[in-house]
Design a protein around this motif. Structure first.
Motif, PDB file in Angstrom:
ATOM      1  N   ALA A   1      -5.459  -6.097  -7.595  1.00  0.00           N
ATOM      2  CA  ALA A   1      -4.602  -6.912  -6.738  1.00  0.00           C
ATOM      3  C   ALA A   1      -3.185  -6.345  -6.756  1.00  0.00           C
ATOM      4  O   ALA A   1      -2.727  -5.815  -7.782  1.00  0.00           O
ATOM      5  CB  ALA A   1      -4.602  -8.362  -7.217  1.00  0.00           C
ATOM      6  N   PHE A   2      -2.486  -6.474  -5.610  1.00  0.00           N
ATOM      7  CA  PHE A   2      -1.160  -5.861  -5.470  1.00  0.00           C
ATOM      8  C   PHE A   2      -0.233  -6.762  -4.668  1.00  0.00           C
ATOM      9  O   PHE A   2      -0.677  -7.607  -3.876  1.00  0.00           O
ATOM     10  CB  PHE A   2      -1.250  -4.512  -4.738  1.00  0.00           C
ATOM     11  CG  PHE A   2      -2.151  -3.515  -5.402  1.00  0.00           C
ATOM     12  CD1 PHE A   2      -1.661  -2.657  -6.379  1.00  0.00           C
ATOM     13  CD2 PHE A   2      -3.490  -3.421  -5.041  1.00  0.00           C
ATOM     14  CE1 PHE A   2      -2.484  -1.730  -6.985  1.00  0.00           C
ATOM     15  CE2 PHE A   2      -4.321  -2.497  -5.642  1.00  0.00           C
ATOM     16  CZ  PHE A   2      -3.818  -1.642  -6.625  1.00  0.00           C
ATOM     17  N   ILE A   3       1.065  -6.544  -4.841  1.00  0.00           N
ATOM     18  CA  ILE A   3       2.087  -7.042  -3.931  1.00  0.00           C
ATOM     19  C   ILE A   3       2.736  -5.823  -3.295  1.00  0.00           C
ATOM     20  O   ILE A   3       3.204  -4.920  -3.998  1.00  0.00           O
ATOM     21  CB  ILE A   3       3.139  -7.899  -4.651  1.00  0.00           C
ATOM     22  CG1 ILE A   3       2.505  -9.193  -5.167  1.00  0.00           C
ATOM     23  CG2 ILE A   3       4.309  -8.210  -3.720  1.00  0.00           C
ATOM     24  CD1 ILE A   3       3.438 -10.031  -6.006  1.00  0.00           C
ATOM     25  N   PHE A   4       2.762  -5.791  -1.960  1.00  0.00           N
ATOM     26  CA  PHE A   4       3.374  -4.694  -1.219  1.00  0.00           C
ATOM     27  C   PHE A   4       4.703  -5.140  -0.628  1.00  0.00           C
ATOM     28  O   PHE A   4       4.815  -6.241  -0.090  1.00  0.00           O
ATOM     29  CB  PHE A   4       2.470  -4.236  -0.073  1.00  0.00           C
ATOM     30  CG  PHE A   4       1.305  -3.405  -0.493  1.00  0.00           C
ATOM     31  CD1 PHE A   4       1.410  -2.025  -0.547  1.00  0.00           C
ATOM     32  CD2 PHE A   4       0.093  -3.991  -0.842  1.00  0.00           C
ATOM     33  CE1 PHE A   4       0.328  -1.251  -0.926  1.00  0.00           C
ATOM     34  CE2 PHE A   4      -0.985  -3.230  -1.227  1.00  0.00           C
ATOM     35  CZ  PHE A   4      -0.871  -1.846  -1.281  1.00  0.00           C
ATOM     36  N   CYS A   5       5.698  -4.271  -0.703  1.00  0.00           N
ATOM     37  CA  CYS A   5       6.946  -4.430   0.026  1.00  0.00           C
ATOM     38  C   CYS A   5       6.947  -3.382   1.140  1.00  0.00           C
ATOM     39  O   CYS A   5       6.846  -2.182   0.872  1.00  0.00           O
ATOM     40  CB  CYS A   5       8.145  -4.232  -0.898  1.00  0.00           C
ATOM     41  SG  CYS A   5       9.739  -4.215  -0.048  1.00  0.00           S
ATOM     42  N   LEU A   6       7.033  -3.856   2.376  1.00  0.00           N
ATOM     43  CA  LEU A   6       6.948  -2.974   3.535  1.00  0.00           C
ATOM     44  C   LEU A   6       8.252  -2.976   4.316  1.00  0.00           C
ATOM     45  O   LEU A   6       8.942  -3.996   4.407  1.00  0.00           O
ATOM     46  CB  LEU A   6       5.814  -3.418   4.463  1.00  0.00           C
ATOM     47  CG  LEU A   6       4.430  -3.613   3.847  1.00  0.00           C
ATOM     48  CD1 LEU A   6       3.462  -4.141   4.898  1.00  0.00           C
ATOM     49  CD2 LEU A   6       3.921  -2.316   3.244  1.00  0.00           C
ATOM     50  N   ASP A   7       8.581  -1.852   4.889  1.00  0.00           N
ATOM     51  CA  ASP A   7       9.706  -1.751   5.813  1.00  0.00           C
ATOM     52  C   ASP A   7       9.282  -2.387   7.136  1.00  0.00           C
ATOM     53  O   ASP A   7       8.291  -1.976   7.738  1.00  0.00           O
ATOM     54  CB  ASP A   7      10.093  -0.292   6.015  1.00  0.00           C
ATOM     55  CG  ASP A   7      11.316  -0.130   6.895  1.00  0.00           C
ATOM     56  OD1 ASP A   7      11.194  -0.360   8.114  1.00  0.00           O
ATOM     57  OD2 ASP A   7      12.387   0.221   6.369  1.00  0.00           O
ATOM     58  N   SER A   8      10.032  -3.395   7.596  1.00  0.00           N
ATOM     59  CA  SER A   8       9.613  -4.132   8.783  1.00  0.00           C
ATOM     60  C   SER A   8       9.706  -3.303  10.063  1.00  0.00           C
ATOM     61  O   SER A   8       9.035  -3.611  11.052  1.00  0.00           O
ATOM     62  CB  SER A   8      10.454  -5.402   8.939  1.00  0.00           C
ATOM     63  OG  SER A   8      11.820  -5.075   9.113  1.00  0.00           O
ATOM     64  N   ALA A   9      10.514  -2.258  10.060  1.00  0.00           N
ATOM     65  CA  ALA A   9      10.660  -1.438  11.265  1.00  0.00           C
ATOM     66  C   ALA A   9       9.549  -0.405  11.389  1.00  0.00           C
ATOM     67  O   ALA A   9       9.075  -0.116  12.491  1.00  0.00           O
ATOM     68  CB  ALA A   9      12.018  -0.734  11.258  1.00  0.00           C
ATOM     69  N   THR A  10       9.104   0.141  10.244  1.00  0.00           N
ATOM     70  CA  THR A  10       8.132   1.238  10.282  1.00  0.00           C
ATOM     71  C   THR A  10       6.762   0.866   9.738  1.00  0.00           C
ATOM     72  O   THR A  10       5.773   1.535  10.028  1.00  0.00           O
ATOM     73  CB  THR A  10       8.655   2.430   9.466  1.00  0.00           C
ATOM     74  OG1 THR A  10       8.732   2.060   8.083  1.00  0.00           O
ATOM     75  CG2 THR A  10      10.024   2.868   9.971  1.00  0.00           C
ATOM     76  N   GLY A  11       6.712  -0.190   8.898  1.00  0.00           N
ATOM     77  CA  GLY A  11       5.466  -0.522   8.219  1.00  0.00           C
ATOM     78  C   GLY A  11       5.225   0.320   6.985  1.00  0.00           C
ATOM     79  O   GLY A  11       4.208   0.150   6.296  1.00  0.00           O
ATOM     80  N   ASN A  12       6.137   1.238   6.675  1.00  0.00           N
ATOM     81  CA  ASN A  12       5.969   2.086   5.494  1.00  0.00           C
ATOM     82  C   ASN A  12       6.138   1.279   4.211  1.00  0.00           C
ATOM     83  O   ASN A  12       6.893   0.310   4.157  1.00  0.00           O
ATOM     84  CB  ASN A  12       6.991   3.222   5.507  1.00  0.00           C
ATOM     85  CG  ASN A  12       6.748   4.200   6.638  1.00  0.00           C
ATOM     86  OD1 ASN A  12       5.623   4.317   7.129  1.00  0.00           O
ATOM     87  ND2 ASN A  12       7.788   4.885   7.077  1.00  0.00           N
ATOM     88  N   VAL A  13       5.446   1.722   3.161  1.00  0.00           N
ATOM     89  CA  VAL A  13       5.544   1.061   1.864  1.00  0.00           C
ATOM     90  C   VAL A  13       6.864   1.432   1.202  1.00  0.00           C
ATOM     91  O   VAL A  13       7.172   2.613   1.021  1.00  0.00           O
ATOM     92  CB  VAL A  13       4.365   1.464   0.951  1.00  0.00           C
ATOM     93  CG1 VAL A  13       4.538   0.863  -0.439  1.00  0.00           C
ATOM     94  CG2 VAL A  13       3.038   1.020   1.565  1.00  0.00           C
ATOM     95  N   VAL A  14       7.657   0.423   0.838  1.00  0.00           N
ATOM     96  CA  VAL A  14       8.893   0.635   0.084  1.00  0.00           C
ATOM     97  C   VAL A  14       8.572   0.701  -1.404  1.00  0.00           C
ATOM     98  O   VAL A  14       9.041   1.583  -2.116  1.00  0.00           O
ATOM     99  CB  VAL A  14       9.912  -0.482   0.373  1.00  0.00           C
ATOM    100  CG1 VAL A  14      11.190  -0.280  -0.444  1.00  0.00           C
ATOM    101  CG2 VAL A  14      10.225  -0.548   1.857  1.00  0.00           C
ATOM    102  N   TRP A  15       7.780  -0.258  -1.877  1.00  0.00           N
ATOM    103  CA  TRP A  15       7.260  -0.230  -3.239  1.00  0.00           C
ATOM    104  C   TRP A  15       5.992  -1.076  -3.312  1.00  0.00           C
ATOM    105  O   TRP A  15       5.706  -1.874  -2.425  1.00  0.00           O
ATOM    106  CB  TRP A  15       8.286  -0.698  -4.284  1.00  0.00           C
ATOM    107  CG  TRP A  15       8.945  -2.040  -4.059  1.00  0.00           C
ATOM    108  CD1 TRP A  15      10.202  -2.269  -3.590  1.00  0.00           C
ATOM    109  CD2 TRP A  15       8.366  -3.340  -4.309  1.00  0.00           C
ATOM    110  NE1 TRP A  15      10.452  -3.616  -3.523  1.00  0.00           N
ATOM    111  CE2 TRP A  15       9.352  -4.301  -3.972  1.00  0.00           C
ATOM    112  CE3 TRP A  15       7.145  -3.787  -4.791  1.00  0.00           C
ATOM    113  CZ2 TRP A  15       9.130  -5.674  -4.088  1.00  0.00           C
ATOM    114  CZ3 TRP A  15       6.911  -5.147  -4.901  1.00  0.00           C
ATOM    115  CH2 TRP A  15       7.903  -6.076  -4.565  1.00  0.00           C
TER     116      TRP A  15
END
Length: 385
Positions: A17-31
Motif C-alpha cells: 500500500a502507498f500514498i502518492f503525491c502527484l503534480d496536478s499539472a503533469t500527473g508526475n509523481v513528486v514522492w
C-alpha cells in the motif's frame, strides 16, 4: 498544485500500500510513501520501494527495501486530508495482512498516519486504543472514513472514526490523543453492553438478528459491523461534531444497526464528546427530539458522512432517505424517501452517499430498486428538486 491519493488492498497478501503525491499539472509523481512499515523501530524513508514492486534495478530517485516488511495491508481506504498551516497530510488506515486478533496491531494499521505534505516524510501515527472497541473480540476494525482537520479551542486537531464504533481526536502536530475517544454505540445506563449491539455469531441465514449473550459475543472474534464508516462533520459555532453511525447491510447477521437502541447519527460536544442533544430517561437512553425518524426503521444506518451548513445538519441513510435536523437540538426539519432498497441477503441493499452542499443546493447519490445503476438527485432550498 499537488494531489494526494492512497492505494492498496488490505486483504491481499501479495500487495503493498502507498500514498502518492502527484503534480496536478503533469500527473508526475513528486514522492511516494509506502504505508507498510519496513522495520518496527523506525519510519520508512520517502521514495523507498519494496523490491517486490521493482523486479530489477533501482529507478532514478528511489531506493529499494530488500527485506520483509513488518506487515502488508495497512491500506488507505479513504480520502486524504490536508492542513495548510502545518503543511501535513493525514490518512486513515485499514487492517494488517494477515488480519490479526484486533488491537493493538502491528505496523501502521487501524490508525491515523501523518506525513509532511511537501517532502512526504513521516510525522506521526496514532493507532486506535485497544479499549475503544465495543467488544474486546472486535477484529478487522478498519478506519473506513477520512479524517477531518479543524481548530478546537485554538488547537489544531484531527478527528477520525473507526469501524470499531469509536471516534478519536488527536493533536494535529504531535498525534497525541485530545479528550480521549467516544464509543458511538450505546450501552445500558449502568454501563453494560447491549446484547443486540454488535453481536458476534455465525454468519448464516438461519437467524439474521440473533440475541447472543454478551459473554459469548465477547469471547468470539468477529468484525464490528455496527461501528461507523463516517467522516465527522464539524459545526464550530456550537462546538459540535456529527458522525453517522451504523454499518453495511450485506451480512446475514445483524445487518446495519440495532435500530431500536442506536441512532443513525450522533451529535457530540467537541469538548467532552458527550451527547449534545437531549437524551431520554429510558434504558438505554435515546435522543428525544429526532425520534422519529431515528429508532424507527429496521437496520437504518448512517453509512455516509453528515454535512453541516448554517444551523442545519444533513444525514443520508441506508433506508434510502435524506434528513435535515436542527444543529441546536435535533429537531427534524425536512426529509425525503429517495427510493426502495435493491434486493439482497436481508431484504435489500441500501446506499445513499453524500450529502454534498453548495449554495442553495443539496446533492446525494443513491442506489435504488428499479433504476439502471445509481441515481443523482439535487434538492433546492425552496423545496424544488
Amino acid at each position: 498544485g499537488r494531489i494526494y491519493v492512497g492505494i492498496g488492498e488490505g486483504e491481499n497478501p501479495n500487495l503493498y500500500a502507498f500514498i502518492f503525491c502527484l503534480d496536478s499539472a503533469t500527473g508526475n509523481v513528486v514522492w511516494v510513501y509506502c504505508t507498510n512499515q519496513y522495520e518496527g523501530s523506525q519510519p520508512n524513508p520517502v521514495n523507498q520501494l519494496p523490491r517486490a514492486v521493482v523486479p530489477s534495478g533501482v529507478p532514478s530517485g528511489y531506493t529499494i527495501f530488500e527485506g520483509a516488511p513488518v506487515t502488508l495491508g495497512c491500506s488507505v481506504w479513504t480520502a486524504i486530508s490536508y492542513d495548510e498551516d502545518l503543511k501535513r497530510i493525514y490518512a486513515t488506515t485499514g487492517n494488517p495482512t494477515p488480519i490479526d486478533n484486533g488491537l493493538p496491531a502491528v505496523g501502521w494499521s487501524y490508525g491515523i498516519l501523518s506525513l509532511d505534505a511537501i517532502t512526504g516524510e513521516y510525522r506521526g501515527f496514532y493507532q486506535a486504543d485497544a479499549k475503544s472497541s465495543y467488544r474486546p473480540s472486535d477484529i478487522d476494525v478498519d478506519f473506513g472514513a477520512a479524517p477531518v482537520v479543524f481548530t478546537r479551542n485554538g488547537q489544531k486537531v484531527v478527528a477520525a472514526a473507526c469501524k470499531n464504533g469509536a471516534l478519536f481526536i488527536v493533536d494535529a502536530d504531535t498525534m497525541e490523543p485530545v479528550v480521549g475517544y467516544r464509543q458511538l454505540l450505546p450501552y445500558m445506563n449502568n454501563g453494560d453492553q447491549i446484547p443486540t449491539v454488535d453481536p458476534h455469531g455465525p454468519d448464516t441465514a438461519t437467524n439474521p438478528n440473533p440475541v447472543i449473550p454478551n459473554e459469548e459475543s465477547n469471547k468470539h472474534p468477529a468484525e464490528n459491523f455496527y461501528g461507523t464508516y463516517s467522516t465527522p462533520a464539524i459545526h464550530p459555532g456550537t462546538q459540535r461534531i456529527f458522525v453517522g453511525v451504523g454499518g453495511n447491510n450485506y451480512h446475514y447477521v445483524a445487518p446495519g444497526i440495532d435500530y431500536k437502541t442506536t441512532p443513525f447519527m450522533r451529535a457530540l460536544d467537541w469538548n467532552t464528546l458527550d451527547d449534545a442533544w437531549e437524551l431520554s430517561n429510558e434504558d438505554p437512553k435515546r435522543y428525544v427530539k429526532p425520534s422519529p425518524p431515528m429508532y424507527q426503521t429496521v437496520a437504518e444506518s448512517g453509512l455516509s458522512s453528515p454535512a453541516v451548513v448554517n444551523d442545519v445538519v444533513f444525514c443520508s441513510t441506508s433506508k434510502i432517505a435524506l434528513y435535515a435536523f436542527s444543529v441546536a437540538d435535533g429537531t427534524p426539519l425536512w426529509s425525503t424517501d429517495i427510493g426502495d432498497q435493491t434486493g439482497g441477503f436481508n431484504g435489500g441493499y441500501g446506499y445513499c452517499l453524500g450529502p454534498a452542499v453548495s449554495g442553495d443546493y443539496v446533492v446525494v447519490g443513491s442506489l435504488i430498486y428499479g433504476s439502471d445503476g445509481g441515481i443523482l438527485q439535487i434538492f433546492q432550498l425552496d423545496g424544488g428538486k
